[in-house]
Design an enzyme around this catalytic site. Structure first.
Site, short mmCIF file in Angstrom:
data_model
loop_
_atom_site.label_atom_id
_atom_site.label_comp_id
_atom_site.label_asym_id
_atom_site.label_seq_id
_atom_site.Cartn_x
_atom_site.Cartn_y
_atom_site.Cartn_z
N LYS A 102 0.97 -1.43 -0.34
CA LYS A 102 0.15 0.33 -0.12
C LYS A 102 0.76 1.80 0.54
O LYS A 102 1.65 1.34 0.73
CB LYS A 102 -1.32 0.22 1.76
CG LYS A 102 -1.78 1.47 1.43
CD LYS A 102 -2.33 0.96 2.74
CE LYS A 102 -3.69 3.10 3.11
NZ LYS A 102 -3.93 2.97 4.33
N GLU A 141 -8.42 12.54 12.41
CA GLU A 141 -7.85 10.76 12.58
C GLU A 141 -7.08 11.36 14.03
O GLU A 141 -5.92 11.85 13.90
CB GLU A 141 -6.78 10.58 11.42
CG GLU A 141 -6.51 9.26 11.72
CD GLU A 141 -5.67 8.69 11.12
OE1 GLU A 141 -5.29 7.00 11.11
OE2 GLU A 141 -6.49 9.12 9.42
N GLU A 184 -6.75 -1.60 2.95
CA GLU A 184 -6.40 -0.83 3.35
C GLU A 184 -6.46 -0.51 4.99
O GLU A 184 -5.47 -0.42 5.41
CB GLU A 184 -6.99 0.27 2.92
CG GLU A 184 -6.16 1.60 2.79
CD GLU A 184 -6.97 2.87 2.23
OE1 GLU A 184 -6.65 3.95 2.56
OE2 GLU A 184 -7.78 2.38 1.00
N GLU A 200 -11.64 10.99 -4.24
CA GLU A 200 -11.50 10.74 -3.23
C GLU A 200 -10.58 12.04 -2.87
O GLU A 200 -10.56 12.32 -1.44
CB GLU A 200 -10.58 9.01 -2.31
CG GLU A 200 -10.49 8.99 -1.04
CD GLU A 200 -10.01 7.95 -0.97
OE1 GLU A 200 -9.37 7.91 0.46
OE2 GLU A 200 -10.23 7.16 -0.77
#
Length: 428
Positions: free
Chosen positions: A179, A224, A268, A415
């Site tokens: 990733k 986050e 992910e 996104e």
């Protein structure tokens, strides 16, 4: 090796005050220090020092923010009868994403902190022991005129970003990484002398469940949590896997259902959670994570989210855990070092503090730190404060997406557009 200079002794006094309904008016209009969530948090005024690590100093034996902060805190004379998170000696921090960055990491110790948690509010004054005059209490300052920024394509435009995604997919197919998170930028200008508190207020009002922050010109609203440390315990929230909100209730429900079934997004997310657990395990006991991710609702999108909690096992401070965790798989990729190499090769710009840690730490080593997302870097402190009348200040906004096997370049571009929305709307 020459020993580092002894930090100055600071005198710190915290006292409780009547409840403050709105903290933002107490911040500096041109260089705000702010950390807020649902109205609770702290703002800072002034600067009595701290710590700065400039470019190419990451490998210096004297360059650890955690060690520098321990030395500063050890010399401080603190009076804190309030004893709430954010009282006593406090520094605001913003750290670079990549140790090779040309930007600087900073811990800023303000002269005054005004804070609120629930029904209680306080003021903290911080001064050098040899200061000749006491620190005056702050007063709220009326907002300056409304303003708007001008934004346009950045170093990596839309076509360039899709090409970068295809290049990342080639690296994944060749086995270099599993990733990699790729960002793109928007460039623009802000009027000189703009009251930047208006940007903070827009983000805090529109996205109350995020961390609204402003430190050294890095301003944003991050969903986050990198890590929170309080009284020997730590918590973190991992976000990876994203989809836009639907246009109506039916579309929104369908979007959530598709996200929770998406093999790409679930993979992910697993990478990101495993990265955090592996990193925290040497520092914690009783480390726990949700067995399955939940969906986190924001005004413009849905995230897959997992909460992590544990007990500090080795006296690590918030800054120690920040150093261990960053960069997470959620903002870099897996494996981390290989993902960083791919980012350096593909992204044609220096991220600076974007996707780096941002937050605060207190004299006990406790603190709250997020990842600097949904954000923009606005000039430098001299630019923001002293630009000649009529000049404009440069602003760079950032957004990124996690690329794994099966990612579609057009979908990843979409996104980033969704993730740009909070900061672009607030700047406009």
């Amino acid at each position: 090796m020459i020993d580092p200079p002894r930090p100055p002794r600071l005198v710190v006094d915290t006292r409780e005050i009547d409840r403050v309904d709105d903290l933002i008016p107490y911040a500096d209009p041109h260089d705000p220090l702010v950390w807020l969530r649902r109205g609770d948090g702290i703002i800072g005024l002034g600067d009595v020092g701290g710590f700065e690590r400039g470019p190419h100093e990451a490998d210096s034996p004297q360059s650890s923010p955690a060690d520098a902060w321990r030395a500063i805190a050890a010399e401080a004379d603190v009076t804190d009868p309030v004893a709430l998170p954010g009282t006593g000696l406090v520094a605001f921090g913003t750290l670079v994403f990549d140790r090779r960055s040309e930007a600087s990491s900073r811990l800023v110790i303000p002269q005054v902190v005004v804070g609120r948690r629930g029904s209680r509010s306080w003021i903290t004054t911080i001064r050098r022991a040899d200061a000749l005059h006491p620190v005056a209490d702050p007063a709220p300052v009326a907002y300056g005129p409304h303003w708007s920024a001008t934004l346009g394509p950045g170093t990596l435009d839309r076509a360039g970003y899709q090409a970068a995604v295809r290049e990342a997919l080639e690296a994944i197919a060749s086995g270099d990484v599993q990733k990699v998170v790729l960002a793109r930028d928007l460039l623009g200008t802000v009027p000189a002398g703009a009251d930047l508190r208006r940007l903070v207020r827009a983000l805090a009002s529109d996205y109350p469940d995020t961390w609204a922050y402003a430190v050294d010109g890095m301003i944003g609203a991050s969903p986050e949590t990198l890590v929170t440390v309080s009284d020997g315990r730590m918590t973190a929230r991992v976000l990876a896997g994203t989809t836009p909100r639907g246009a109506d209730a039916a579309e929104d429900a369908a979007a959530v259902a598709a996200l929770t079934r998406s093999a790409k997004d679930l993979a992910e997310h697993r990478f990101a959670v495993r990265s955090v657990l592996d990193t925290l395990s040497p520092h914690t006991g009783d480390l726990r994570a949700d067995a399955e991710p939940f969906t986190l609702e924001l005004p413009n999108l849905w995230h897959l989210a997992t909460d992590v909690a544990g007990v500090i096992a080795d006296h690590a401070s918030a800054l120690d855990l920040v150093a261990a965790l960053h960069p997470t798989a959620a903002v870099a990729g897996t494996p981390t070092d290989a993902a960083l190499d791919v980012i350096r090769r593909i992204e044609p710009f220096d991220r600076g503090r974007y996707a780096g840690p941002v937050g605060w730490v207190d004299g006990r080593g406790d603190g709250e730190w997020a990842i600097a997302l949904r954000c923009a870097q606005i000039g430098t402190a001299p630019d923001r404060r002293f630009s000649p009348r009529g000049e404009m200040i440069h602003v760079t906004a950032y957004a990124g997406a996690g690329i794994v096997a099966g990612s579609d370049p057009e979908t990843e571009l979409l996104e980033t557009r969704v993730k740009f929305r909070p900061i672009v709307d607030a700047l406009a």
